[in-house]
Design a protein around this motif. Structure first.
Motif, mmCIF file in Angstrom:
data_model
loop_
_atom_site.group_PDB
_atom_site.id
_atom_site.type_symbol
_atom_site.label_atom_id
_atom_site.label_comp_id
_atom_site.label_asym_id
_atom_site.label_seq_id
_atom_site.Cartn_x
_atom_site.Cartn_y
_atom_site.Cartn_z
ATOM 1 N N CYS A 69 4.782 1.332 11.454
ATOM 2 C CA CYS A 69 5.541 0.102 11.244
ATOM 3 C C CYS A 69 5.330 -0.784 12.462
ATOM 4 O O CYS A 69 5.578 -0.348 13.587
ATOM 5 C CB CYS A 69 7.030 0.421 11.056
ATOM 6 S SG CYS A 69 8.045 -1.005 10.669
ATOM 7 N N ILE A 81 3.394 -3.260 7.685
ATOM 8 C CA ILE A 81 2.940 -1.907 7.330
ATOM 9 C C ILE A 81 1.447 -2.052 7.015
ATOM 10 O O ILE A 81 1.058 -2.235 5.862
ATOM 11 C CB ILE A 81 3.715 -1.320 6.141
ATOM 12 C CG1 ILE A 81 5.217 -1.338 6.433
ATOM 13 C CG2 ILE A 81 3.250 0.112 5.836
ATOM 14 C CD1 ILE A 81 6.077 -0.940 5.247
ATOM 15 N N GLU A 83 -2.375 -1.969 6.088
ATOM 16 C CA GLU A 83 -3.284 -1.141 5.293
ATOM 17 C C GLU A 83 -4.659 -1.029 5.943
ATOM 18 O O GLU A 83 -5.465 -0.190 5.549
ATOM 19 C CB GLU A 83 -3.410 -1.714 3.878
ATOM 20 C CG GLU A 83 -2.106 -1.641 3.088
ATOM 21 C CD GLU A 83 -2.256 -2.083 1.648
ATOM 22 O OE1 GLU A 83 -3.416 -2.218 1.177
ATOM 23 O OE2 GLU A 83 -1.227 -2.288 0.991
ATOM 24 N N ASN A 93 -0.695 3.839 3.959
ATOM 25 C CA ASN A 93 0.182 2.669 3.937
ATOM 26 C C ASN A 93 0.041 1.843 2.662
ATOM 27 O O ASN A 93 0.609 0.748 2.571
ATOM 28 C CB ASN A 93 -0.080 1.783 5.151
ATOM 29 C CG ASN A 93 0.556 2.330 6.411
ATOM 30 O OD1 ASN A 93 1.371 3.235 6.355
ATOM 31 N ND2 ASN A 93 0.175 1.781 7.553
ATOM 32 N N ARG A 100 7.646 0.554 0.402
ATOM 33 C CA ARG A 100 7.664 -0.430 1.486
ATOM 34 C C ARG A 100 9.095 -0.685 1.958
ATOM 35 O O ARG A 100 9.363 -0.688 3.170
ATOM 36 C CB ARG A 100 7.014 -1.719 0.997
ATOM 37 C CG ARG A 100 6.902 -2.796 2.058
ATOM 38 C CD ARG A 100 6.245 -4.045 1.471
ATOM 39 N NE ARG A 100 6.179 -5.113 2.452
ATOM 40 C CZ ARG A 100 5.194 -5.275 3.313
ATOM 41 N NH1 ARG A 100 4.183 -4.421 3.317
ATOM 42 N NH2 ARG A 100 5.210 -6.270 4.182
ATOM 43 N N ARG A 103 10.244 2.315 3.980
ATOM 44 C CA ARG A 103 9.645 2.387 5.320
ATOM 45 C C ARG A 103 10.334 1.393 6.272
ATOM 46 O O ARG A 103 10.645 1.727 7.421
ATOM 47 C CB ARG A 103 8.149 2.089 5.227
ATOM 48 C CG ARG A 103 7.380 2.166 6.544
ATOM 49 C CD ARG A 103 7.053 3.584 6.956
ATOM 50 N NE ARG A 103 6.144 4.264 6.068
ATOM 51 C CZ ARG A 103 4.803 4.198 6.106
ATOM 52 N NH1 ARG A 103 4.219 3.465 7.037
ATOM 53 N NH2 ARG A 103 4.067 4.878 5.251
#
Length: 239
Positions: A69, A81, A83, A93, A100, A103
């Motif tokens: 994060c 987050i 990718e 991710n 999402r 997280r």
């Protein structure tokens, strides 16, 4: 939290101080990635810890990797987050909407709530946003970054304008004003906790090869320990 925050003191904030990934999160990246800039701001945890040994200075440091994060993003930004980062895919991710939200609720929201609680309870005279940057991005291998330190800011340049000439007066130091990137484009934590409340802050990016080892960390901590009080004095004089 390292050190004891005090009203009228200094709070060092390092969003990317850790490479920790909780055991229940599988990001799907090679282990060696976690020692690179995409996962952690190399050296900032140690510099912050050294500074926090002084009275009146405390350090608030992020506890998970920016690959888990990224606290220095807005909550709705895709890269909060990530990718992918500097050529590294992060398959773990690729989350659905619920993943999402979960997280962010687990890491992002508590981080920023804790930071704001500390700032509200102990209003500092100066926040120092401490980061480090890689000398060269893998995605731009021809683009060398010659600066030893960069000073970043958005709308509030009060502390930056005091700090830049102080840093430039340090022998041999190459100082970037809004380098290696602009704080007007990437300043989320300071926008939220400093600019939105009128709190003076100094955004610093130290080149990671200068603070990757103990000697460099000690050298930069000592340098900042000299400069920060001068910035605070300048702010007080200009009120």
């Amino acid at each position: 939290m390292l050190g004891t925050p005090v009203t009228g003191g200094v709070l060092i904030v390092s969003d990317h101080a850790s490479a920790h990934v909780p055991a229940d999160i599988a990001l799907g990246v090679a282990p060696e990635v976690f020692s690179q800039h995409v996962a952690i701001d190399i050296g900032v945890a140690q510099v912050g810890a050294l500074l926090a040994q002084a009275p009146g200075i405390a350090a608030f440091q992020g506890g998970v990797s920016r690959l888990v994060c990224d606290f220095n993003r807005d909550a709705d930004a895709p890269a909060v987050i990530p990718e992918a980062s500097d050529g590294h895919a992060i398959p773990g991710n690729r989350l659905d909407a619920a993943g999402r939200v979960g997280r962010l609720a687990r890491f992002f929201d508590p981080y920023h709530a804790a930071l704001e609680a500390i700032l509200a309870a102990h209003e500092p005279a100066l926040i120092v946003s401490l980061h480090s940057f890689t000398p060269r991005l893998a995605s731009d291998p021809a683009g060398a970054r010659p600066w030893h330190v960069g000073v970043l800011y958005n709308e509030d340049a009060r502390a930056a304008r005091i700090a830049i000439p102080l840093l430039e007066a340090e022998p041999g130091l190459c100082v970037g004003d809004q380098q290696p990137y602009s704080g007007r484009l990437l300043n989320a934590t300071m926008n939220r906790h400093a600019e939105a409340h009128g709190r003076p802050y100094l955004g610093l990016e130290i080149r990671q090869d200068l603070i990757g080892e103990e000697a460099g960390q000690a050298r930069w901590a000592a340098r900042l320990a000299r400069i920060i009080p001068q910035v605070m004095a300048g702010l007080a004089a200009n009120r």
